[in-house]
Design a protein around this motif. Structure first.
Motif, PDB file in Angstrom:
ATOM      1  N   SER A 135       0.847  -1.196   0.000  1.00  0.00           N
ATOM      2  CA  SER A 135       0.000   0.000   0.000  1.00  0.00           C
ATOM      3  C   SER A 135       0.884   1.247   0.000  1.00  0.00           C
ATOM      4  CB  SER A 135      -0.898   0.011   1.232  1.00  0.00           C
ATOM      5  OG  SER A 135      -0.110   0.202   2.402  1.00  0.00           O
ATOM      6  N   GLY A 136       0.259   2.404  -0.174  1.00  0.00           N
ATOM      7  CA  GLY A 136       1.013   3.659  -0.153  1.00  0.00           C
ATOM      8  C   GLY A 136       1.739   3.873   1.160  1.00  0.00           C
ATOM      9  N   GLY A 137       1.067   3.578   2.264  1.00  0.00           N
ATOM     10  CA  GLY A 137       1.697   3.744   3.564  1.00  0.00           C
ATOM     11  C   GLY A 137       2.850   2.788   3.766  1.00  0.00           C
ATOM     12  N   GLU A 138       2.684   1.550   3.306  1.00  0.00           N
ATOM     13  CA  GLU A 138       3.750   0.563   3.437  1.00  0.00           C
ATOM     14  C   GLU A 138       4.954   0.950   2.575  1.00  0.00           C
ATOM     15  OE1 GLU A 138       0.724  -3.189   4.319  1.00  0.00           O
ATOM     16  OE2 GLU A 138       1.498  -2.832   2.301  1.00  0.00           O
ATOM     17  N   ARG A 139       4.695   1.512   1.406  1.00  0.00           N
ATOM     18  CA  ARG A 139       5.809   1.968   0.554  1.00  0.00           C
ATOM     19  C   ARG A 139       6.566   3.117   1.214  1.00  0.00           C
ATOM     20  NH1 ARG A 139       4.363   1.539  -5.882  1.00  0.00           N
ATOM     21  NH2 ARG A 139       3.329  -0.490  -5.798  1.00  0.00           N
ATOM     22  N   GLN A 140       5.826   4.013   1.858  1.00  0.00           N
ATOM     23  CA  GLN A 140       6.498   5.111   2.548  1.00  0.00           C
ATOM     24  C   GLN A 140       7.367   4.580   3.678  1.00  0.00           C
ATOM     25  OE1 GLN A 140       6.194   8.809   1.800  1.00  0.00           O
ATOM     26  NE2 GLN A 140       8.126   8.219   2.724  1.00  0.00           N
ATOM     27  N   MET A 141       6.864   3.621   4.406  1.00  0.00           N
ATOM     28  CA  MET A 141       7.661   3.009   5.463  1.00  0.00           C
ATOM     29  C   MET A 141       8.908   2.332   4.890  1.00  0.00           C
ATOM     30  SD  MET A 141       4.672   1.355   7.852  1.00  0.00           S
ATOM     31  CE  MET A 141       3.324   2.369   8.491  1.00  0.00           C
ATOM     32  N   LEU A 142       8.755   1.680   3.738  1.00  0.00           N
ATOM     33  CA  LEU A 142       9.882   0.986   3.123  1.00  0.00           C
ATOM     34  C   LEU A 142      10.980   1.961   2.689  1.00  0.00           C
ATOM     35  CD1 LEU A 142      11.304  -1.482   2.010  1.00  0.00           C
ATOM     36  CD2 LEU A 142       9.812  -1.385  -0.006  1.00  0.00           C
ATOM     37  N   VAL A 143      10.608   3.094   2.095  1.00  0.00           N
ATOM     38  CA  VAL A 143      11.655   4.013   1.629  1.00  0.00           C
ATOM     39  C   VAL A 143      12.362   4.680   2.811  1.00  0.00           C
ATOM     40  CG1 VAL A 143      10.638   4.416  -0.641  1.00  0.00           C
ATOM     41  CG2 VAL A 143      10.005   5.918   1.253  1.00  0.00           C
ATOM     42  N   ILE A 144      11.635   4.918   3.910  1.00  0.00           N
ATOM     43  CA  ILE A 144      12.295   5.466   5.093  1.00  0.00           C
ATOM     44  C   ILE A 144      13.228   4.417   5.702  1.00  0.00           C
ATOM     45  CG2 ILE A 144      11.953   6.337   7.435  1.00  0.00           C
ATOM     46  CD1 ILE A 144       9.315   7.564   6.468  1.00  0.00           C
ATOM     47  N   SER A 161       3.886  12.510   4.379  1.00  0.00           N
ATOM     48  CA  SER A 161       2.464  12.264   4.640  1.00  0.00           C
ATOM     49  C   SER A 161       1.596  12.359   3.393  1.00  0.00           C
ATOM     50  CB  SER A 161       1.943  13.267   5.678  1.00  0.00           C
ATOM     51  OG  SER A 161       1.790  14.560   5.102  1.00  0.00           O
ATOM     52  N   LEU A 162       2.174  12.719   2.261  1.00  0.00           N
ATOM     53  CA  LEU A 162       1.389  13.016   1.061  1.00  0.00           C
ATOM     54  C   LEU A 162       0.569  11.811   0.615  1.00  0.00           C
ATOM     55  CD1 LEU A 162       0.904  15.302  -1.009  1.00  0.00           C
ATOM     56  CD2 LEU A 162       2.671  14.230  -2.430  1.00  0.00           C
ATOM     57  N   GLY A 163      -0.747  11.995   0.560  1.00  0.00           N
ATOM     58  CA  GLY A 163      -1.639  10.969   0.046  1.00  0.00           C
ATOM     59  C   GLY A 163      -1.912   9.817   0.978  1.00  0.00           C
ATOM     60  N   LEU A 164      -1.491   9.910   2.237  1.00  0.00           N
ATOM     61  CA  LEU A 164      -1.670   8.801   3.166  1.00  0.00           C
ATOM     62  C   LEU A 164      -2.849   9.047   4.105  1.00  0.00           C
ATOM     63  CD1 LEU A 164       2.027   8.036   4.196  1.00  0.00           C
ATOM     64  CD2 LEU A 164       0.687   7.060   2.315  1.00  0.00           C
ATOM     65  N   ALA A 165      -3.414   7.957   4.594  1.00  0.00           N
ATOM     66  CA  ALA A 165      -4.501   8.047   5.573  1.00  0.00           C
ATOM     67  C   ALA A 165      -3.976   8.659   6.863  1.00  0.00           C
ATOM     68  CB  ALA A 165      -5.073   6.661   5.849  1.00  0.00           C
ATOM     69  N   PRO A 166      -4.823   9.416   7.573  1.00  0.00           N
ATOM     70  CA  PRO A 166      -4.366  10.087   8.803  1.00  0.00           C
ATOM     71  C   PRO A 166      -3.715   9.166   9.815  1.00  0.00           C
ATOM     72  CG  PRO A 166      -6.496  10.939   8.139  1.00  0.00           C
ATOM     73  CD  PRO A 166      -6.197   9.790   7.224  1.00  0.00           C
ATOM     74  N   ARG A 167      -4.228   7.951   9.993  1.00  0.00           N
ATOM     75  CA  ARG A 167      -3.639   7.053  11.004  1.00  0.00           C
ATOM     76  C   ARG A 167      -2.231   6.621  10.595  1.00  0.00           C
ATOM     77  NH1 ARG A 167      -3.754   1.679   9.809  1.00  0.00           N
ATOM     78  NH2 ARG A 167      -4.917   1.060   7.940  1.00  0.00           N
ATOM     79  N   ILE A 168      -1.978   6.494   9.283  1.00  0.00           N
ATOM     80  CA  ILE A 168      -0.642   6.127   8.815  1.00  0.00           C
ATOM     81  C   ILE A 168       0.311   7.303   9.013  1.00  0.00           C
ATOM     82  CG2 ILE A 168       0.732   5.349   6.860  1.00  0.00           C
ATOM     83  CD1 ILE A 168      -1.219   3.285   7.899  1.00  0.00           C
TER      84      ILE A 168
END
Length: 234
Positions: A135-144, A161-168
């Motif tokens: 998912s988008g949030g998981e990809r953001q976690m992966l690049v960090i 935070s761009l395009g991610l759900a608030p909880r993510i």
């Protein structure tokens, strides 16, 4: 840890940064804020050497980054996570992570991966999965996480935070705070969500049309109603 002085840069005839100066202290989060087109992403790209300045300097712990080639930035302690969650979708999660150590010329050991997976448990669950299924949030976690495999002293984060759900978004911002507290990491955070960025930052720098409008403690910026309405949108 990071010192930017009179930084001026652009694209052809367009000046995107005009005499930008600020300091990012060791073990702190510095939020770079402003509207679209203010020069925030260009600032990070110039710090990391992707854009060469026409004037000014950037130093990391006293080292002039202008003397360091782009491919050498990771080796001197600078990691840049650009906007866009750029994973390599043909590779697995773990293969993407292993790429993070290439810049420092090191091998990825079990301790490196254990550290990444402890910070991002969802990646541990999906380490054999192809990155394209994340998912988008998981990809953001992966690049960090991949950037952290380079063991940086300074982490540049562009719109995480761009395009991610608030909880993510909450999870990612909490993680950034954990990295700063536990590892003494210095973070320069570019964010459109100024309210959230100031809630975790120590200091903030507000840009407008490539120039610094104000640089101050995050609490002071958040409490300045005139500034918030004029430049930060809340």
């Amino acid at each position: 840890m990071l010192s930017v002085r009179d930084l001026t840069a652009g694209y052809g005839a367009v000046t995107a940064l005009d005499g930008v100066s600020f300091d990012a202290a060791e073990g702190e989060i510095t939020a770079v804020l402003g509207a679209n087109g203010a020069g925030k992403s260009t600032l990070l790209r110039t710090i990391s050497g992707l854009v060469r300045p026409s004037r000014g300097s950037v130093t990391l712990a006293g080292l002039d980054l202008g003397t360091v080639p782009v491919e050498g930035m990771a080796a001197v302690g600078l990691a840049h996570v650009p906007e866009g969650r750029g994973v390599i979708t043909e590779l697995t999660v773990e293969e993407n992570l292993r790429l993070g150590a290439l810049g420092r010329g090191g091998r990825v050991g079990a301790a490196d991966l254990e550290r990444a997976y402890s910070l991002f448990p969802i990646l541990a669950q999906r380490y054999r999965a192809s990155a394209h299924v994340l998912s988008g949030g998981e990809r953001q976690m992966l690049v960090i996480a991949r950037a952290l495999l380079a063991r940086p002293r300074v982490l540049l984060l562009d719109e995480p935070s761009l395009g991610l759900a608030p909880r993510i978004v909450v999870q990612i911002f909490e993680l950034v705070q954990t990295l700063v507290r536990a590892d003494g990491l210095t973070v320069v955070l570019v964010e459109q969500n100024a309210r959230s960025a100031l809630s975790i930052a120590n200091r903030g720098v507000v840009l407008n049309l490539g120039r610094v409008v104000v640089s101050d403690e995050a609490a002071a910026l958040a409490g300045n109603e005139r500034l918030r309405h004029a430049y930060l949108g809340f």
